[in-house]
Design an enzyme around this catalytic site. Structure first.
Site: not given
Length: 349
Positions: A170-171, A196, A289, A292
């Site tokens: 993600s991030t 993401h 973050m 997930d």
């Protein structure tokens, strides 16, 4: 610079449009925990205001005169790393540039308001991203060399695969995935990835990776086969799951409901990998973050797959890996630089 969360997050808005600067400033100042301490019409003014105002987070338009946002970001991250949230138009060119900005060190991207995306929705989303960014530690990594791709893979390898690699991020994942995937050889096992990212950006990200990697990288389409030498990236706004047909794997790409507030969801992919590949898979959860991927990685480990998580020191956000470790879903914790070797070693044994 490591961002510090205070009662009030100081933000500098950089945009060449006076109207956008005014609207963003007024709207963001309505949030009690965010304070716009200044605005700048271009990177040259922004440079001086960063020094004078010491903002915690920068919002950055990437299409500006005098110096484009990506060039500015690259220079900024070399001398004064800080959390940067990029504003990008939902166009093909805007998406490509936004991915370049994420690769250069931006921690988040937000779609710029347009006819289908109201200013109130945009600012609510931006405020959430600013809060998240204030907790992040930007990690600057060296640019990856462009690999020279061989043009063929042996027929026996292209027809079937029995082992696969599954990765979730993600991030900070644009940089992390670039680091991992550029280290893969041309005949690396078939790989499935969830990053993401908004729907309009995953295609541009896949194209960027494809230019830099020895393996072929593409945005997945429903029914794509998972083949050695190829990486399938889940498209934004849809879930991707693994399925099996005889000795071969394929992916299903379908709309659905968000899982862990995400679509695509790492959990959805990992749980399908556990069901259909089991011990024939290895999994990695990278910077990001939230939680997930933690449940899905646990399912993979319980099905016999080997699993690795990126360590805190090399993460932009040690959220998803931390949650997976807490659930005992992770066999090994490793630095980003070591993850490609671990995955390829495991897949070969």
């Amino acid at each position: 610079m490591k961002a510090v969360v205070t009662d009030c997050i100081k933000v500098l808005v950089v945009d060449d449009s006076a109207i956008v600067r005014k609207v963003l400033s007024e709207r963001l100042d309505q949030f009690s925990d965010i304070k716009v301490v200044g605005t700048a019409p271009d990177p040259f003014v922004a440079r001086d205001k960063i020094v004078a105002l010491r903002p915690h987070v920068l919002t950055l338009d990437i299409e500006m005169p005098r110096m484009d946002g990506v060039t500015f970001l690259q220079r900024l991250m070399q001398v004064y790393p800080m959390p940067v949230v990029v504003l990008s138009s939902l166009t093909t060119r805007g998406s490509q540039t936004a991915v370049d900005a994420l690769a250069a060190g931006a921690v988040e991207v937000v779609a710029k308001p347009g006819t289908s995306y109201s200013i109130h929705e945009a600012c609510d989303d931006l405020a959430t991203k600013i809060r998240q960014a204030a907790c992040m530690r930007p990690v600057r990594t060296a640019s990856s060399p462009v690999r020279t791709r061989q043009t063929t893979v042996s027929l026996s390898m292209s027809e079937t695969t029995h082992k696969i690699i599954a990765i979730g991020a993600s991030t900070g994942g644009v940089q992390a995935l670039t680091s991992v995937l550029t280290a893969f050889p041309i005949d690396a096992p078939g790989t499935v990835v969830v990053q993401h990212m908004p729907a309009h950006f995953t295609c541009s990200f896949a194209e960027r990776l494809n230019r830099e990697c020895a393996v072929t990288v593409k945005e997945a389409q429903d029914g794509d086969w998972v083949r050695p030498g190829q990486v399938l990236l889940a498209p934004g706004g849809k879930h991707m799951t693994l399925r099996r047909s005889g000795a071969n794997y394929l992916v299903r790409v379908q709309a659905g409901q968000p899982v862990c507030h995400q679509m695509p969801s790492v959990d959805v992919l990992f749980e399908s990998v556990a069901d259909y590949a089991g011990a024939n898979a290895v999994g990695a959860i990278l910077t990001g973050m939230g939680a997930d991927g933690a449940e899905g990685l646990l399912a993979m480990r319980q099905s016999g797959a080997r699993t690795v998580a990126q360590d805190e020191a090399s993460c932009v956000v040690f959220g998803m890996p931390k949650e997976a470790i807490a659930k005992d879903a992770v066999e090994r914790v490793a630095s980003l630089a070591n993850i490609p070797e671990i995955l390829l070693h495991w897949i070969g044994n």
